[in-house]
Design a protein around this motif. Sequence first.
Motif, PDB file in Angstrom:
ATOM      1  N   ALA A 162      -0.972 -22.642  60.049  1.00  0.00           N
ATOM      2  CA  ALA A 162       0.399 -22.124  60.070  1.00  0.00           C
ATOM      3  C   ALA A 162       1.061 -22.278  58.714  1.00  0.00           C
ATOM      4  O   ALA A 162       1.763 -21.370  58.242  1.00  0.00           O
ATOM      5  N   ALA A 163       0.824 -23.428  58.064  1.00  0.00           N
ATOM      6  CA  ALA A 163       1.407 -23.624  56.740  1.00  0.00           C
ATOM      7  C   ALA A 163       0.825 -22.650  55.724  1.00  0.00           C
ATOM      8  O   ALA A 163       1.523 -22.188  54.812  1.00  0.00           O
ATOM      9  N   GLY A 164      -0.448 -22.292  55.869  1.00  0.00           N
ATOM     10  CA  GLY A 164      -1.059 -21.333  54.956  1.00  0.00           C
ATOM     11  C   GLY A 164      -0.525 -19.928  55.141  1.00  0.00           C
ATOM     12  O   GLY A 164      -0.421 -19.163  54.184  1.00  0.00           O
ATOM     13  N   ARG A 165      -0.168 -19.574  56.374  1.00  0.00           N
ATOM     14  CA  ARG A 165       0.365 -18.224  56.626  1.00  0.00           C
ATOM     15  C   ARG A 165       1.750 -18.035  56.016  1.00  0.00           C
ATOM     16  O   ARG A 165       2.173 -16.915  55.770  1.00  0.00           O
ATOM     17  N   ARG A 166       2.474 -19.122  55.803  1.00  0.00           N
ATOM     18  CA  ARG A 166       3.835 -18.986  55.262  1.00  0.00           C
ATOM     19  C   ARG A 166       3.851 -18.422  53.849  1.00  0.00           C
ATOM     20  O   ARG A 166       4.848 -17.853  53.411  1.00  0.00           O
ATOM     21  N   GLY A 167       2.750 -18.571  53.117  1.00  0.00           N
ATOM     22  CA  GLY A 167       2.680 -18.012  51.775  1.00  0.00           C
ATOM     23  C   GLY A 167       3.498 -18.813  50.777  1.00  0.00           C
ATOM     24  O   GLY A 167       3.801 -20.002  50.986  1.00  0.00           O
ATOM     25  N   ASP A 168       3.888 -18.151  49.700  1.00  0.00           N
ATOM     26  CA  ASP A 168       4.617 -18.837  48.628  1.00  0.00           C
ATOM     27  C   ASP A 168       6.120 -18.593  48.701  1.00  0.00           C
ATOM     28  O   ASP A 168       6.836 -18.897  47.747  1.00  0.00           O
ATOM     29  N   TRP A 169       6.615 -18.048  49.800  1.00  0.00           N
ATOM     30  CA  TRP A 169       8.055 -17.844  49.942  1.00  0.00           C
ATOM     31  C   TRP A 169       8.741 -19.160  50.260  1.00  0.00           C
ATOM     32  O   TRP A 169       8.252 -19.932  51.089  1.00  0.00           O
ATOM     33  N   ASP A 170       9.860 -19.414  49.599  1.00  0.00           N
ATOM     34  CA  ASP A 170      10.603 -20.660  49.797  1.00  0.00           C
ATOM     35  C   ASP A 170      11.515 -20.498  51.012  1.00  0.00           C
ATOM     36  O   ASP A 170      12.647 -20.038  50.905  1.00  0.00           O
ATOM     37  N   TRP A 171      11.022 -20.864  52.174  1.00  0.00           N
ATOM     38  CA  TRP A 171      11.783 -20.683  53.410  1.00  0.00           C
ATOM     39  C   TRP A 171      12.966 -21.632  53.496  1.00  0.00           C
ATOM     40  O   TRP A 171      13.968 -21.322  54.152  1.00  0.00           O
ATOM     41  N   GLN A 172      12.874 -22.784  52.842  1.00  0.00           N
ATOM     42  CA  GLN A 172      13.935 -23.771  52.947  1.00  0.00           C
ATOM     43  C   GLN A 172      15.120 -23.471  52.022  1.00  0.00           C
ATOM     44  O   GLN A 172      16.149 -24.115  52.133  1.00  0.00           O
ATOM     45  N   ALA A 173      14.951 -22.515  51.119  1.00  0.00           N
ATOM     46  CA  ALA A 173      16.061 -22.158  50.231  1.00  0.00           C
ATOM     47  C   ALA A 173      17.161 -21.471  51.035  1.00  0.00           C
ATOM     48  O   ALA A 173      16.927 -20.914  52.109  1.00  0.00           O
ATOM     49  N   GLY A 174      18.361 -21.517  50.515  1.00  0.00           N
ATOM     50  CA  GLY A 174      19.478 -20.861  51.187  1.00  0.00           C
ATOM     51  C   GLY A 174      19.360 -19.353  51.056  1.00  0.00           C
ATOM     52  O   GLY A 174      19.756 -18.774  50.042  1.00  0.00           O
ATOM     53  N   ASN A 175      18.786 -18.696  52.052  1.00  0.00           N
ATOM     54  CA  ASN A 175      18.508 -17.279  51.981  1.00  0.00           C
ATOM     55  C   ASN A 175      19.631 -16.481  52.629  1.00  0.00           C
ATOM     56  O   ASN A 175      20.159 -16.853  53.675  1.00  0.00           O
ATOM     57  N   ARG A 176      19.963 -15.377  51.994  1.00  0.00           N
ATOM     58  CA  ARG A 176      20.870 -14.403  52.590  1.00  0.00           C
ATOM     59  C   ARG A 176      20.038 -13.308  53.237  1.00  0.00           C
ATOM     60  O   ARG A 176      18.984 -12.936  52.727  1.00  0.00           O
ATOM     61  N   PRO A 339       6.002 -18.383  66.078  1.00  0.00           N
ATOM     62  CA  PRO A 339       5.179 -19.498  66.558  1.00  0.00           C
ATOM     63  C   PRO A 339       3.898 -19.676  65.753  1.00  0.00           C
ATOM     64  O   PRO A 339       3.413 -20.797  65.585  1.00  0.00           O
ATOM     65  N   GLU A 340       3.332 -18.588  65.257  1.00  0.00           N
ATOM     66  CA  GLU A 340       2.085 -18.691  64.497  1.00  0.00           C
ATOM     67  C   GLU A 340       2.274 -19.446  63.188  1.00  0.00           C
ATOM     68  O   GLU A 340       1.318 -20.021  62.660  1.00  0.00           O
ATOM     69  N   CYS A 341       3.485 -19.428  62.637  1.00  0.00           N
ATOM     70  CA  CYS A 341       3.761 -20.152  61.388  1.00  0.00           C
ATOM     71  C   CYS A 341       4.602 -21.401  61.613  1.00  0.00           C
ATOM     72  O   CYS A 341       4.849 -22.154  60.666  1.00  0.00           O
ATOM     73  N   GLY A 342       5.080 -21.594  62.831  1.00  0.00           N
ATOM     74  CA  GLY A 342       5.858 -22.797  63.136  1.00  0.00           C
ATOM     75  C   GLY A 342       7.222 -22.837  62.481  1.00  0.00           C
ATOM     76  O   GLY A 342       7.709 -23.919  62.149  1.00  0.00           O
ATOM     77  N   ILE A 343       7.851 -21.669  62.276  1.00  0.00           N
ATOM     78  CA  ILE A 343       9.160 -21.634  61.631  1.00  0.00           C
ATOM     79  C   ILE A 343      10.109 -20.776  62.447  1.00  0.00           C
ATOM     80  O   ILE A 343       9.691 -19.945  63.262  1.00  0.00           O
ATOM     81  N   LEU A 344      11.387 -20.994  62.208  1.00  0.00           N
ATOM     82  CA  LEU A 344      12.438 -20.235  62.889  1.00  0.00           C
ATOM     83  C   LEU A 344      13.589 -20.021  61.919  1.00  0.00           C
ATOM     84  O   LEU A 344      13.942 -20.927  61.150  1.00  0.00           O
ATOM     85  N   LEU A 345      14.161 -18.827  61.934  1.00  0.00           N
ATOM     86  CA  LEU A 345      15.326 -18.491  61.132  1.00  0.00           C
ATOM     87  C   LEU A 345      16.470 -18.157  62.075  1.00  0.00           C
ATOM     88  O   LEU A 345      16.344 -17.272  62.932  1.00  0.00           O
ATOM     89  N   HIS A 346      17.574 -18.865  61.902  1.00  0.00           N
ATOM     90  CA  HIS A 346      18.746 -18.652  62.754  1.00  0.00           C
ATOM     91  C   HIS A 346      19.837 -17.992  61.922  1.00  0.00           C
ATOM     92  O   HIS A 346      20.217 -18.498  60.857  1.00  0.00           O
ATOM     93  N   ILE A 347      20.333 -16.854  62.390  1.00  0.00           N
ATOM     94  CA  ILE A 347      21.425 -16.131  61.732  1.00  0.00           C
ATOM     95  C   ILE A 347      22.643 -16.215  62.631  1.00  0.00           C
ATOM     96  O   ILE A 347      22.603 -15.780  63.792  1.00  0.00           O
ATOM     97  N   ASP A 348      23.711 -16.792  62.118  1.00  0.00           N
ATOM     98  CA  ASP A 348      24.918 -17.009  62.903  1.00  0.00           C
ATOM     99  C   ASP A 348      26.031 -16.086  62.405  1.00  0.00           C
ATOM    100  O   ASP A 348      26.431 -16.148  61.241  1.00  0.00           O
ATOM    101  N   SER A 349      26.522 -15.218  63.295  1.00  0.00           N
ATOM    102  CA  SER A 349      27.679 -14.341  63.034  1.00  0.00           C
ATOM    103  C   SER A 349      27.465 -13.473  61.797  1.00  0.00           C
ATOM    104  O   SER A 349      28.282 -13.464  60.867  1.00  0.00           O
ATOM    105  N   ALA A 350      26.348 -12.746  61.784  1.00  0.00           N
ATOM    106  CA  ALA A 350      26.151 -11.753  60.726  1.00  0.00           C
ATOM    107  C   ALA A 350      27.163 -10.625  60.913  1.00  0.00           C
ATOM    108  O   ALA A 350      27.330 -10.097  62.016  1.00  0.00           O
TER     109      ALA A 350
END
Length: 714
Positions: A162-176, A339-350
Amino acid sequence: MDAPAGQTVAAASANNNDNTAPTANPNGPDTQRSRGSISSLLFLALLFILFGGGSRGDDLLTRQQLHDSLQSLVDQQANFSAYLRNETSNFTLTQQDAHLDPVIQYFLPPSAYARPYQPSYYRNITGFLNGETRFVNLSSVTNSTLDPLAHALLQAVNLTEAAGRRGDWDWQAGNRVQFSVLESRPADNHTINMIHGKVDLFDKAADRTIRFTVDGVHFPLNGSFYGFVEARGRHSELRQIPSLVPADVRNETGQAVNAELLQRIDRLKAIITSGILPETEGTDDSLVTSCPFILHAQIHPSALSQRQMEEVEEEMNRPTGITTARRPVLLMDAVLVSPECGILLHIDSAKGLMSQRYWRKTINYAGVAALVYFALLVALVREIGRCQTPAMLSRIGRGMLIVQMCLDAFAFTAHMTFAIVADNRASLPLIAPGFIACILLMFQMQFSNNIYEVQGPEHPSPSPPPTRPAGAGSAPAAEALAIEAEQAPLMQRLKTLALRTIETLREFSGAFWLLISLGCGIWLLFDTLRASNFMVRLAHYVFWLPQIVRNVRRNMRMGLSWEYVLTVSAGRLFFAMYIFACPSNVLGVEPQAWASYLPWAFAVQLLILAAQDYLGPVFFLPRGWVSDDAYDYHPLLPQPDSEAPEQSLGDCSICMDAILLENDAAKSSLLAGAAVKRSYALAPCHHLFHTQCLERWLDIKNICPQCRRPLPPL
């Protein structure tokens, strides 16, 4: 309904191998979803369908490949249609993990959208939604409530893979995040809309963007969304969308998906018949990450009744001018879980912007921008007509025009590109400001050439090398010069070469600066809409700096009229504040913190120009820095007799009116080293004039109107 051109990417999908049935657990480390078996060739063909235009692309797909893709899509639609009729079929609907819903409901609880009355929602949200994402690493959750839910969801997932599928994108950065959604309603279906589009994630810290394509369904009655999200270059299985929705609407969702497949078949047939192959968009973002996401989203309910909401939407789609209820704000909460990468992105009040409102705002902006550019053009034409004499042109800073040429080249390329890409009712209005900006650019180039013809001799040309006659027994003159050039120091030769190059460029000054301006405009268009480039900020901050420097170097007051200066300042400040400070500008540029200083920067520069015009060009410099060659037209003169009937110094030699004294007592002590501007001006030939009269005369000729003696700059 008009869709934002160039803003929606609808990724189509189909399964090439219908004999491969998906397993019951899609989250296992060694299992693959049915959508994973679809060939990338078919994905490209279906992606072409949804772009709806383009140029001939024989290098992308051959006609035979399109026929193969069409046949594969027809087979998949036939299998899916047979599945819906409960007939024998090679298609199997994947059962989603039962632990997925509790995780999603933790972030999107149904009770959060419950109302004591029947809520109403937007039936079609074609347009844009912008918000901020919150990253959740499901493999290391610290929340006591979410931790057991995430652990149950990932119990069959290999966390290392799962960690390998995430690639080199910084998921923990403050993304818009920006959703670009296009909705369409299948035939004979009034309760489900198909959605296609893209999801863009912006890493502001690293200045990176990754794009995902989304396919799903929208239930207008309760404002819920379900769909698959894949990185650009991958594809989602459209036929598996019914597995995401509640069980009581799966059959109806399947019928809507089947109707969408039939429409895609018709579009692909039309492409094959026309022989025109649309081009693909962008690069393959699957190289950055291979994480597939499941989308669950919910629109915030409005406070309007269903009838009022229908009236609001009808008036937005077909304006008639009737009075309706206040348009509710479009807000959406969303969860992107992988689920395959074990990550979740939550968008609140877009916050959403409907396409109808977006294009209406674009048309309004185009009208205002055209008026502003027309005012700038009129001001420039009037200034060119006023500044016809060498005396006036010598007092204008040419660098100020060069900065404006770069900005107008940027405006021309931006408006024209936007108009071409939009290709809808906003295209024609957007051409107007772009066309006027182009005309303004041409006039600025002409004005710049006129200034150069006057100011060009100020730059000394490189002196030619000395010639040496050939004497008896000596080498010829040409050989002697060549030997001398070879023996010259390297720095001297480089300096001579640089001077000759600059002189050559000056011979083609107009064309050179036009090319430079167009190049800067195109570069700014593609590189600076992010508003992070220092050149754009510098160009706005120091807009009048070349004119201020020119005034100091020549020790002359500004040759530009205040009508032109104020008009240009107001127009340029309008565009700068709209692009970099307006939170809902049509260009999508985020407000920049430094934009709040732009009005102050303009104000400071205008104050310096005003002070130079009134107190003298070098009023702010120490007295020792000012050249003694500067002539002071405003020396202190003896006061007239207090008993005289008229307190005047005499008659002006130009207008023949009396020169009345003002209260200049405070002026003489304000700045000792500044040439304070008074009501009178005494020429070196001792002829007395009104200051304004002499200024207007010197704009025409640099000689005394009485004795014809040359006069220094005022």
